[in-house]
Design a protein around this motif. Structure first.
Motif: not given
Ligand code: ADP
Ligand code: ASP
Ligand code: MG
Length: 406
Positions: A6-10, A131-142, A145-156
């Motif tokens: 389940x994803x909950x928006x802003x 499990x509650x996951x912070x959307x919109x964020x990830x991490x690069x190979x190093x 912290x990276x973010x996925x673009x506006x509205x990116x929690x949908x993609x998470x």
């Protein structure tokens, strides 16, 4: 046991009362016997507020640091929701992008998910933990912290649902589903019961921000059923699914509008091989995506070339083209930020002629001039003056018979 994401928006997590309301819904779903992963966005307005804060420090903030800052929005909500659940005696744990192992490329501000680690989530789910996951964020190979673009929690959410092979990915938002037009703009818009991934992809790419484009790409690729629905009611929303034979093939299923582009014109460009490459290569190298392009040949043999870019990149693109124009001997470069793009889309368009003609006639009847046109197999878009955007969407919605009965 089936996993539900389940994803909950802003707006769904805008304050503590709403977070409590989300917790109620989460608990209800868990009690139905589902293993549950909940993805959250930042509280409404928080991401915009953080961007404004960063710009007060530096109008073009360092991209790595901006992502480190923006990710705090989702971190706050994830911790608050997990706390709320735990305070009610429900086992829950928040995880940040790097803890889930949402691995992305290095593209700060618009990173692409490459891979998701599921072991930690699976372990927690097996122990009966939500499990509650912070959307919109990830991490690069190093490990940055990276973010996925506006509205990116949908993609998470959709990417995590795909990785966990979840039964369904539910996107909870502030409208009860996907409509024939933005219901906040067209009061008589109708909710769609089902929509194909393909149509949803077109809609997302032409301004229906109800789902981020990349989330639809993920859903389509991994065949994740997505249910878009309201946080504030129990009514069924819209299922986004693979195109089925029995699916209603309406000619036009939706009308959208976006005010996120700007247009640039190079006048009196010499007409010879290689010129288009000279014009577009430096914009591409600056990481700017060009959308529509038109070229008109003048009687003199020279051409005028017009294209659109995201408004956020307008100034940069304009500066680049002024330089190019001087080098290639074009007369001048003009720019316009007050444009809007209105589009109609529908899979039935493939086999029905006359959609473009009806669209142009409708705009003409309202006295709206068309500045640019582009088409795909299942979409027609027109660039018009921004001041006519709402009128255009409403009249096209009526003209294509999409209005709900009064
Ligand atoms: P969230 O914060 O939940 O992610 P968004 O604001 O990103 O929500 O997306 C929901 C909004 O999308 C709605 O409030 C609505 O204004 C807008 N929207 C645009 N086009 C459509 C459409 N065709 N159907 C439904 N909503 C739409
Ligand atoms: N908080 C981020 C944004 O406002 C991501 C999201 O809401 O999906 O764009
Ligand atoms: Mg959104």
């Amino acid at each position: 046991m089936g996993v539900i994401v389940q994803k909950y928006g802003g707006t769904s997590v805008a304050d503590l009362d709403r977070i409590r309301h989300v917790a109620d819904r989460v608990i209800r779903t868990a009690r139905q016997g589902h293993a549950l992963v909940v993805i959250v966005s930042a509280m409404a307005g928080v991401t915009d507020g953080l961007i404004a804060l960063a710009r007060r420090v530096d109008p073009e903030p360092d991209k790595r640091e901006l992502d480190a800052l923006l990710a705090t929005g989702e971190q706050t909500t994830a911790a608050l929701l997990a706390m709320t659940l735990r305070a009610r005696g429900v086992p829950a744990q928040s995880l940040l992008g790097f803890q889930v192992e949402v691995r992305t490329d290095f593209c700060y501000g618009n990173a692409r998910i490459q891979d998701i680690g599921v072991e930690r989530m699976r372990r927690l789910l097996d122990q009966g933990v939500i499990v509650v996951v912070a959307g919109f964020q990830g991490c690069d190979p190093e490990g940055n912290i990276t973010t996925l673009g506006r509205g990116g929690s949908d993609t998470s959410a959709v990417a995590i649902a795909a990785a966990l092979r979840a039964d369904c990915c539910e996107i909870y938002t502030d409208v009860p589903g996907v409509f024939t037009a933005d219901p906040n703009l067209v009061p008589r818009a109708r909710k769609l019961e089902r929509i194909s991934y393909e149509e949803m992809l077109e809609m997302a790419s032409i301004g229906a921000k109800v789902l981020q484009i990349r989330s639809v790409e993920f859903a389509m690729k991994y065949r994740v059923p997505v249910h878009v629905r309201s946080t504030f009611s129990d009514e069924e929303g819209t299922m986004v699914v693979a195109e089925e034979n029995g699916m209603e093939r309406v000619v036009v299923s939706a009308v959208t509008m976006s005010k996120t582009d700007a247009r640039i014109t190079l006048k009196n460009v010499p007409d010879r091989p290689g010129i288009a490459a000279r014009i577009f290569t430096p914009v591409a190298e600056a990481g700017i995506c060009v959308d529509m392009i038109i070229q008109n040949t003048r009687a003199s043999g020279a051409t005028d070339l017009t294209f659109t870019v995201p408004r956020a990149d307008y100034r940069k693109a304009l500066a680049i083209e002024r330089q190019v124009a001087a080098e290639i001997g074009a007369e001048e470069v003009l720019g316009d930020e007050s444009i809007a793009k209105v589009s109609v889309t529908g899979v039935g368009m493939r086999s029905h002629p006359g959609v473009a003609a009806r669209m142009f006639a409708t705009l003409a009847r309202e006295g709206i001039n068309i500045l640019m046109i582009s088409t795909s197999e299942i979409r027609i878009s027109c660039v018009i003056e921004q001041k006519y955007a709402e009128l255009a969407v409403q009249s096209l919605h009526s003209a294509f018979g999409l209005d709900a009965p009064a």
